[in-house]
Design a protein around this motif. Structure first.
Motif, PDB file in Angstrom:
ATOM      1  N   TYR A  92      69.883  43.326  44.220  1.00 17.84           N
ATOM      2  CA  TYR A  92      69.278  44.534  44.698  1.00 17.84           C
ATOM      3  C   TYR A  92      68.322  44.628  45.345  1.00 17.84           C
ATOM      4  CZ  TYR A  92      67.156  48.551  43.510  1.00 17.84           C
ATOM      5  OH  TYR A  92      66.154  49.725  43.528  1.00 17.84           O
ATOM      6  N   MET A  93      68.847  45.553  46.346  1.00 15.01           N
ATOM      7  CA  MET A  93      67.857  45.675  47.528  1.00 15.01           C
ATOM      8  C   MET A  93      66.989  47.495  47.377  1.00 15.01           C
ATOM      9  SD  MET A  93      68.951  42.819  49.836  1.00 15.01           S
ATOM     10  CE  MET A  93      68.419  43.552  51.594  1.00 15.01           C
ATOM     11  N   ALA A  94      65.534  47.082  46.681  1.00 13.63           N
ATOM     12  CA  ALA A  94      64.731  47.961  46.731  1.00 13.63           C
ATOM     13  C   ALA A  94      64.909  48.803  47.476  1.00 13.63           C
ATOM     14  CB  ALA A  94      63.541  47.464  46.093  1.00 13.63           C
ATOM     15  N   ASN A  95      65.284  48.779  48.982  1.00 10.14           N
ATOM     16  CA  ASN A  95      64.355  50.014  49.567  1.00 10.14           C
ATOM     17  C   ASN A  95      65.717  50.946  50.407  1.00 10.14           C
ATOM     18  OD1 ASN A  95      62.106  50.320  49.622  1.00 10.14           O
ATOM     19  ND2 ASN A  95      61.262  48.339  50.941  1.00 10.14           N
ATOM     20  N   GLY A  96      67.278  50.086  49.725  1.00 10.11           N
ATOM     21  CA  GLY A  96      68.443  50.746  50.276  1.00 10.11           C
ATOM     22  C   GLY A  96      68.972  50.921  50.972  1.00 10.11           C
ATOM     23  N   ASN A  97      69.507  51.314  52.729  1.00  7.39           N
ATOM     24  CA  ASN A  97      70.500  51.045  53.239  1.00  7.39           C
ATOM     25  C   ASN A  97      69.199  51.854  54.609  1.00  7.39           C
ATOM     26  OD1 ASN A  97      70.968  54.179  54.845  1.00  7.39           O
ATOM     27  ND2 ASN A  97      71.933  53.848  53.047  1.00  7.39           N
ATOM     28  N   LEU A  98      69.345  51.260  56.273  1.00  4.67           N
ATOM     29  CA  LEU A  98      68.504  51.289  57.045  1.00  4.67           C
ATOM     30  C   LEU A  98      68.517  52.709  57.262  1.00  4.67           C
ATOM     31  CD1 LEU A  98      66.684  50.286  59.560  1.00  4.67           C
ATOM     32  CD2 LEU A  98      68.670  49.968  60.570  1.00  4.67           C
ATOM     33  N   LYS A  99      69.816  53.670  57.306  1.00  6.43           N
ATOM     34  CA  LYS A  99      69.756  54.598  57.537  1.00  6.43           C
ATOM     35  C   LYS A  99      68.964  55.727  56.756  1.00  6.43           C
ATOM     36  CE  LYS A  99      73.026  59.104  58.691  1.00  6.43           C
ATOM     37  NZ  LYS A  99      73.416  59.061  60.311  1.00  6.43           N
ATOM     38  N   ALA A 100      68.642  55.450  55.756  1.00  5.10           N
ATOM     39  CA  ALA A 100      67.996  56.290  55.166  1.00  5.10           C
ATOM     40  C   ALA A 100      65.994  56.053  55.447  1.00  5.10           C
ATOM     41  CB  ALA A 100      67.372  56.165  54.044  1.00  5.10           C
ATOM     42  N   HIS A 101      66.416  55.032  56.235  1.00  3.70           N
ATOM     43  CA  HIS A 101      64.350  55.288  56.672  1.00  3.70           C
ATOM     44  C   HIS A 101      64.461  55.515  58.336  1.00  3.70           C
ATOM     45  CE1 HIS A 101      63.105  52.891  52.965  1.00  3.70           C
ATOM     46  NE2 HIS A 101      64.444  52.635  53.191  1.00  3.70           N
ATOM     47  N   ILE A 102      65.570  55.418  59.069  1.00  4.28           N
ATOM     48  CA  ILE A 102      65.469  56.340  60.249  1.00  4.28           C
ATOM     49  C   ILE A 102      65.699  57.645  60.539  1.00  4.28           C
ATOM     50  CG2 ILE A 102      66.738  55.586  62.639  1.00  4.28           C
ATOM     51  CD1 ILE A 102      64.584  53.812  61.494  1.00  4.28           C
ATOM     52  N   SER A 103      66.350  57.833  59.278  1.00  2.00           N
ATOM     53  CA  SER A 103      66.673  59.680  59.484  1.00  2.00           C
ATOM     54  C   SER A 103      65.842  60.696  60.152  1.00  2.00           C
ATOM     55  CB  SER A 103      66.876  59.690  58.035  1.00  2.00           C
ATOM     56  OG  SER A 103      67.537  60.906  58.049  1.00  2.00           O
TER      57      SER A 103
END
Length: 358
Positions: free
Chosen positions: A127-138
Motif C-alpha cells: 500500500y502506497m499511502a500518498n497515492g500517485n504523484l499527479k494528485a500532488h502536482i495538480s
C-alpha cells in the motif's frame, strides 16, 4: 475483519511471520524496518474478499478495473481487481505478474501476491499511502511539494527505471512512465508502478538496439520517435521520464488543454527564450528554490525529451544529474514529519520515517 491466523518461525537466527490463509498458505515476512515482503503467493477470490473486507474501500480507478484497500495480517495492501470484460487488461495482468516475480528494487512497487480464480483476477501490492504523484502536482492539490521533495521524488523514480534498464537481465522497458504511475509512500518517497505494458529485451540484448512493437503508452508521454518507427528502446522511457520531470518542475500537465493542447516541452522551450527560470518553475513555490538547481533540472529534462535519441541521456546519467541537482539545493531537516506554511498553502516536507497508519 477477522485476522488471519499466525505463528512464528525461526530461520538462521531471523524471525518471520507465517500467516495462514484458509485456502492456501502465503508466506509473508516483515523486514527489519517493518515493511511487508512476500513469496508472491496466489490468493483465492474468497481470500481477496476477506483481505478487502468485501471490497469496502475503493482507493483508485484504472482503465481495467478498481483498486481497493485491504489488509494482509497487520499490513496494508492495495488490491487491483480486473474487470471481467477487460480482455486486454487480462493480457497486461499476466505480463505484470510474470515481470514482477523477477524484479526487486526499493523504487519499484512490491507485488505481494495475485489472484486468478475463475473470472476473478487481481494483483495485491504494498500500500502506497500518498497515492500517485499527479494528485500532488495538480493545481487542485491542497498542498504544494517543496522543491527538494520534488527532486527526491524524481530521483527515486529515475533509480527505479535505471534498475529496469541496467539492473535486470535481460533489460526491461517500462513503456508507460507517467505521473499516475509514480506512487508515493507515507514519507513521500516514490516508486514506479504499473508494468502491464513493459517489454523485455532479448536475452542476447547486446546484439540489438531496439524492439519492433505496436505502439502503446499514454498520449503526451509517448516518444515521438517510437510512434513514428514502432521501434522501442530504453531511450523511449527516458523521453517519458523527461516529460514527467518537466511536469514536476513546472506544475503543468503534459498536454495543456486550456492552451490549444500545447505540450509541456514546447511551453518550456518557448519560455527558455526569456531566460527567466522563475517563469518556468511552478509559480506556487513563490520562488522558494535554488536557482542553479532549477536550471540544471530544466536542462536535464529538455535533454531527455530531445527528438534525437543520441542526444538523450541514459537513465544512469539522469540519476547522476538529479543527485547533483539535489546537492545544489539547500539542505532540509530529516526526522519527524512537519509542514511549513507559505502565504497560501503548506508545502510538504520529506522524512526518513513516519508512524504507520491504520
Amino acid at each position: 475483519m477477522k485476522k488471519l491466523g499466525e505463528e512464528q518461525s525461526q530461520r538462521s537466527g531471523s524471525s518471520c511471520t507465517r500467516r495462514k490463509v484458509e485456502a492456501g498458505y502465503a508466506l509473508l515476512k516483515v523486514d527489519q524496518k517493518g515493511s511487508l515482503t512476500s513469496s508472491k503467493q496466489e490468493f483465492t477470490y474468497s481470500e481477496i474478499l476477506r483481505i478487502t473486507n468485501n471490497f469496502e474501500r475503493v482507493i483508485g480507478e484504472g482503465g481495467f478495473g478498481a483498486v481497493y484497500h485491504g489488509y494482509v495480517g497487520d499490513s496494508q495492501v492495495a488490491v487491483k481487481m480486473l474487470s471481467p470484460s477487460a480482455v486486454q487488461g487480462h493480457q497486461q495482468y499476466l505480463a505484470e505478474v510474470n515481470l514482477l516475480i523477477g524484479v526487486h528494487h526499493k523504487n519499484l512497487t512490491k507485488l505481494i501476491g495475485h489472484c486468478n480464480d475463475g473470472t476473478n483476477t487481481g494483483l495485491i501490492y504494498e500500500y502506497m499511502a500518498n497515492g500517485n504523484l499527479k494528485a500532488h502536482i495538480s493545481d487542485h492539490s491542497p498542498f504544494i511539494l517543496k522543491w527538494e521533495v520534488r527532486l527526491q521524488i524524481a530521483l527515486d523514480a529515475a533509480q527505479g527505471l535505471e534498475y529496469l534498464h541496467y539492473g535486470c537481465k535481460p533489460p526491461i522497458i517500462h513503456r508507460d512512465v507517467k505521473l499516475t504511475n509514480i506512487l508515493l509512500k507515507e514519507n513521500l518517497r516514490a516508486k514506479i508502478s504499473d508494468f502491464g505494458l513493459s517489454k523485455i529485451f532479448s536475452t542476447d540484448s547486446s546484439t540489438i538496439s531496439h524492439i519492433s512493437t505496436v505502439v502503446a503508452g499514454t498520449p503526451g508521454y509517448l516518444d515521438p520517435e517510437y510512434t513514428k518507427s514502432n521501434r522501442l528502446n530504453e531511450k523511449s522511457d527516458v523521453y517519458s521520464f523527461g516529460v514527467v520531470l518537466l511536469e514536476i518542475i513546472t506544475g503543468r500537465s503534459a498536454i495543456d488543454k486550456s492552451q490549444n493542447n500545447i505540450h509541456v516541452s514546447e511551453w518550456v522551450t518557448s519560455s527558455l527564450e526569456n531566460g527567466d527560470i522563475n517563469s518556468i518553475v511552478d509559480p506556487r513555490l513563490h520562488g522558494i528554490f535554488e536557482i542553479n538547481s532549477a536550471w540544471k533540472a530544466v536542462e536535464l529534462a529538455i535533454n531527455c525529451v530531445s527528438s534525437k535519441l543520441s542526444q538523450r541521456p541514459t537513465m544512469s546519467q539522469v540519476v547522476s544529474e538529479l543527485k547533483e541537482c539535489l546537492d545544489k539545493g539547500p539542505a532540509w531537516t530529516k526526522g519527524s514529519r512537519h509542514i511549513e506554511l507559505t502565504e497560501t498553502r503548506p508545502l510538504y516536507s520529506i522524512t526518513e520515517s513516519s508512524p504507520s497508519a491504520r
